[in-house]
Design a protein around this motif. Structure first.
Motif, PDB file in Angstrom:
ATOM      1  N   SER A 256       0.838  -1.199   0.000  1.00  0.00           N
ATOM      2  CA  SER A 256       0.000   0.000   0.000  1.00  0.00           C
ATOM      3  C   SER A 256       0.866   1.239   0.000  1.00  0.00           C
ATOM      4  N   TYR A 257       0.369   2.282  -0.666  1.00  0.00           N
ATOM      5  CA  TYR A 257       1.019   3.589  -0.673  1.00  0.00           C
ATOM      6  C   TYR A 257       0.192   4.564   0.162  1.00  0.00           C
ATOM      7  N   VAL A 258       0.873   5.446   0.864  1.00  0.00           N
ATOM      8  CA  VAL A 258       0.195   6.567   1.500  1.00  0.00           C
ATOM      9  C   VAL A 258       1.090   7.795   1.353  1.00  0.00           C
ATOM     10  N   GLU A 259       0.477   8.928   1.054  1.00  0.00           N
ATOM     11  CA  GLU A 259       1.242  10.165   0.889  1.00  0.00           C
ATOM     12  C   GLU A 259       1.188  10.940   2.197  1.00  0.00           C
ATOM     13  N   CYS A 260       2.353  11.328   2.683  1.00  0.00           N
ATOM     14  CA  CYS A 260       2.429  12.048   3.955  1.00  0.00           C
ATOM     15  C   CYS A 260       3.479  13.145   3.859  1.00  0.00           C
ATOM     16  N   LYS A 261       3.052  14.377   4.109  1.00  0.00           N
ATOM     17  CA  LYS A 261       3.950  15.531   4.097  1.00  0.00           C
ATOM     18  C   LYS A 261       4.766  15.608   2.805  1.00  0.00           C
TER      19      LYS A 261
ATOM     20  N   ALA B  94       0.148   7.049   8.875  1.00  0.00           N
ATOM     21  CA  ALA B  94      -0.435   8.357   8.572  1.00  0.00           C
ATOM     22  C   ALA B  94      -0.974   9.023   9.832  1.00  0.00           C
ATOM     23  N   LEU B  95      -1.625   8.252  10.701  1.00  0.00           N
ATOM     24  CA  LEU B  95      -2.146   8.814  11.950  1.00  0.00           C
ATOM     25  C   LEU B  95      -1.013   9.242  12.883  1.00  0.00           C
ATOM     26  N   LEU B  96       0.053   8.473  12.879  1.00  0.00           N
ATOM     27  CA  LEU B  96       1.213   8.799  13.726  1.00  0.00           C
ATOM     28  C   LEU B  96       1.868  10.108  13.324  1.00  0.00           C
TER      29      LEU B  96
ATOM     30  N   SER C 264      -5.710  16.955   9.796  1.00  0.00           N
ATOM     31  CA  SER C 264      -6.943  16.333  10.292  1.00  0.00           C
ATOM     32  C   SER C 264      -8.165  16.701   9.461  1.00  0.00           C
ATOM     33  N   GLU C 265      -8.065  17.748   8.645  1.00  0.00           N
ATOM     34  CA  GLU C 265      -9.198  18.148   7.809  1.00  0.00           C
ATOM     35  C   GLU C 265      -9.222  17.410   6.478  1.00  0.00           C
ATOM     36  N   ARG C 266      -8.171  16.641   6.217  1.00  0.00           N
ATOM     37  CA  ARG C 266      -8.080  15.927   4.943  1.00  0.00           C
ATOM     38  C   ARG C 266      -8.305  14.440   5.128  1.00  0.00           C
TER      39      ARG C 266
ATOM     40  N   ASN D 164     -12.512   9.386  14.487  1.00  0.00           N
ATOM     41  CA  ASN D 164     -13.303  10.418  13.816  1.00  0.00           C
ATOM     42  C   ASN D 164     -12.559  11.006  12.614  1.00  0.00           C
ATOM     43  N   ARG D 165     -12.067  10.122  11.747  1.00  0.00           N
ATOM     44  CA  ARG D 165     -11.368  10.534  10.533  1.00  0.00           C
ATOM     45  C   ARG D 165     -11.979   9.823   9.334  1.00  0.00           C
ATOM     46  N   ARG D 166     -11.841  10.447   8.186  1.00  0.00           N
ATOM     47  CA  ARG D 166     -12.274   9.833   6.934  1.00  0.00           C
ATOM     48  C   ARG D 166     -11.077   9.145   6.280  1.00  0.00           C
ATOM     49  N   PHE D 167     -11.244   7.901   5.894  1.00  0.00           N
ATOM     50  CA  PHE D 167     -10.206   7.147   5.189  1.00  0.00           C
ATOM     51  C   PHE D 167     -10.741   6.774   3.803  1.00  0.00           C
TER      52      PHE D 167
END
Length: 576
Positions: free
Chosen positions: A456-461, A516-518, A523-525, A551-554
């Motif tokens: 899996s890929y996740v984009e962070c910063k 990503a949570l770490l 938090s708005e995205r 309380n986040r959208r994934f």
């Protein structure tokens, strides 16, 4: 000039007027000019002969071009004449005739130059011509023509079109002074073959080399951003498009729609689509496919109907998109109506890909007997995806007997496709058939097959991070696994779902979400995760539960569709 009688046309006059005649496609005028060439005694002039050959080739009159060539004495047939006829043959897909002329050139010791190679190499654009393309590459090296950048770029493009990416990569690194065409060739090649990470690396190298990208570059980069979910880079490309004045380029606009839709930014994709003054079929296909992937079948259907109202004639590709959208959204009857309209209304013969969509459509609705009858009625032999769609439907409805039948059919066609073995194994697991699971494992071992690792890929910063199932190589491994345990514990305490903690807790999408949570994603995205395999049931429950807990959208894009998780539920309604 002729009417004045002041001067007669000569060998300097005719090449220009012949070229103008061919550029304007004035065939009768060109034939009359040929008569004038003979009348004024210029038919033995080399430049005139070459112009005549080129003109007839442009008129698709290769027989006349060859007659002019044959009238040239062997002793005076120059490289230029050979090049003109070779180019004509290749442009009209007569590759073997072009190669025979090359053989004649070499036999008569007529010099081969860069133009000769540039005329021949475009004929080697199919995988079956790769060996001939390699031979031409060897020839260019022998004559030291590979140092000509145009020749090198042409051969590089040939390797890309033939699918020989390793050869293209090797040649690319051997070219000392690369221009924009060189970079575009390799970026486009990597993009077409799904090597998204390599494309983005090349794009960065290109910028470091102070090569300014053009529209071709940016289409390839956007395609890779779409595959990787690299929305940040995609947004940067959009800024470049606007800054460079490329905003009216329909290819780029369509690429932006596709990129945003596949990166979870469906609202932005729709905004770009709505702002386009002239929408073509590709534009409609991109947005319809985007809504279909996100499970918004009702909107996809509405857009398809709007497209028809706008008098855009559908093709087979857009029907695949709208049928898939109907399947994902459970719009069974609507999908069947579209399928039947292909032939009756638009005179389009459905292909196996359309039958695959409809088998999936019927299968998801539990109409397995109808799906089987549809397969039996196919005018062509059912292929792997058709039987695979039936097998997938059997998983949803836990029909083991039909699943075994579909599996037997599909592995005859695609014996090395791991996905089908895993699918049947999962059916056995869900129905409690441990012997069946063992049978599949033995079968895979005997055939030397291994399950593809999930990643899996996740984009962070601003950076894309890759996680493999069970990954413990990340610099934050300890914190990631600790975060996962906290999430599982929290969901259990809140009784948000039955979440196994050990056997599937290391699936790649879980690692990506914990990371990503770490790392404090905005938090708005939404947190967007791109996964190469279909999300499993346990992980689906996990992400639903975590979305409620924190309380986040994934948004998870798996191998078949998008899943939007929020408040403990998923947009797919557990129907995927």
């Amino acid at each position: 000039m002729l009417r004045s009688g002041a001067a007669a046309p000569n060998a300097f006059t005719f090449p220009f007027i012949l070229k103008s005649s061919s550029a304007l496609s004035l065939t009768p005028t060109g034939t009359q000019l040929h008569c004038h060439v003979i009348k004024f005694g210029c038919h033995l002039e080399p430049f005139v002969q070459t112009a005549l050959i080129t003109m007839y080739c442009r008129f698709s009159s290769l027989e006349n071009a060859h007659k002019v060539f044959d009238e040239i004495p062997h002793s005076t047939r120059s490289t230029v004449c050979y090049n003109a006829l070779i180019s004509g043959f290749i442009q009209k897909s007569r590759f073997s005739d072009g190669m025979l002329l090359l053989r004649e050139m070499r036999a008569r010791e007529v010099p081969v130059n860069a133009v000769t190679i540039l005329g021949l190499v475009p004929g080697c654009t199919a995988p079956e011509h790769l060996d001939l393309g390699i031979s031409l590459h060897c020839l260019t090296s022998k004559y030291n023509l590979i140092t000509d950048l145009a020749v090198a770029n042409c051969i590089l493009s040939m390797y890309v079109h033939c699918g020989s990416i390793s050869s293209a990569k090797k040649l690319f690194h051997e070219i000392p002074h690369k221009n924009l065409i060189t970079w575009n060739a390799i970026i486009s090649g990597y993009s077409q073959h799904g090597l998204g990470t390599e494309v983005l690396d090349l794009y960065q190298d290109m910028q470091s080399a102070n090569i300014c990208p053009d529209e071709v570059t940016l289409v390839g980069v956007l395609s890779s951003c779409a595959n990787l979910g690299a929305q940040r880079i995609g947004r940067e490309v959009e800024e470049i498009i606007n800054r460079r004045g490329f905003g009216l380029n329909p290819y780029l606009k369509n690429s932006l729609i596709s990129m945003y839709a596949r990166c979870g930014g469906l609202a932005r994709a729709r905004a770009i689509f709505d702002a386009m003054p002239d929408k073509n079929l590709i534009s409609w296909t991109a947005i319809i496919g985007g809504y279909g992937m996100h499970g918004h079948g009702d909107i996809a259907v509405e857009l398809f109907d709007r497209m028809i109202t706008a008098r855009i004639r559908p093709d087979k590709a857009v029907f695949v998109c709208v049928l898939t959208a109907c399947s994902h959204a459970g719009l069974t009857q609507k999908g069947l109506d579209y399928f039947h309209s292909m032939k009756s209304v638009y005179d389009l013969d459905p292909g196996s890909e359309h039958y695959s969509c409809v088998v999936d459509l019927l299968g998801r609705a539990g109409r397995l007997a109808e799906a089987c009858r549809l397969i039996d009625s196919m005018p062509m032999g059912p292929d792997g995806p058709v039987w695979g769609a039936l097998l997938g439907a059997c998983k949803i409805h836990k029909n083991v007997d039909l699943a075994e039948f579909a599996f037997a059919k599909v592995v005859e066609i695609e014996p090395k496709n791991i996905g089908y073995y895993v699918l049947l194994s999962n059916i056995y697991t869900e129905t409690g058939d441990s012997e069946g699971v063992l049978k599949i494992r033995v079968m895979m071992r005997e055939r030397g097959l291994k399950k593809d690792p999930g990643y899996s890929y996740v984009e962070c910063k601003g950076k894309t991070h890759l996680f493999i199932a069970g990954d413990r190589n990340h610099s934050q491994t300890k914190e990631i696994y600790s975060k996962l345990e906290d999430l599982v514990k929290g969901c259990r305490e809140k009784e948000y779902g039955e979440i196994p903690s050990n056997n599937v807790s290391v699936h790649s999408e879980r690692l990506a979400i914990a990371f990503a949570l770490l790392n404090g994603n905005d938090s708005e995205r939404d947190i967007l995760v791109i996964k190469n395999l279909r999300i499993c049931g346990d992980c689906h429950v996990f992400v639903k539960s975590v979305s409620k807990l924190v309380n986040r959208r994934f948004v998870v894009r798996d191998a078949t569709r998008f899943h939007h998780f929020s408040g403990g539920s998923c947009s797919c309604n557990d129907y995927w």
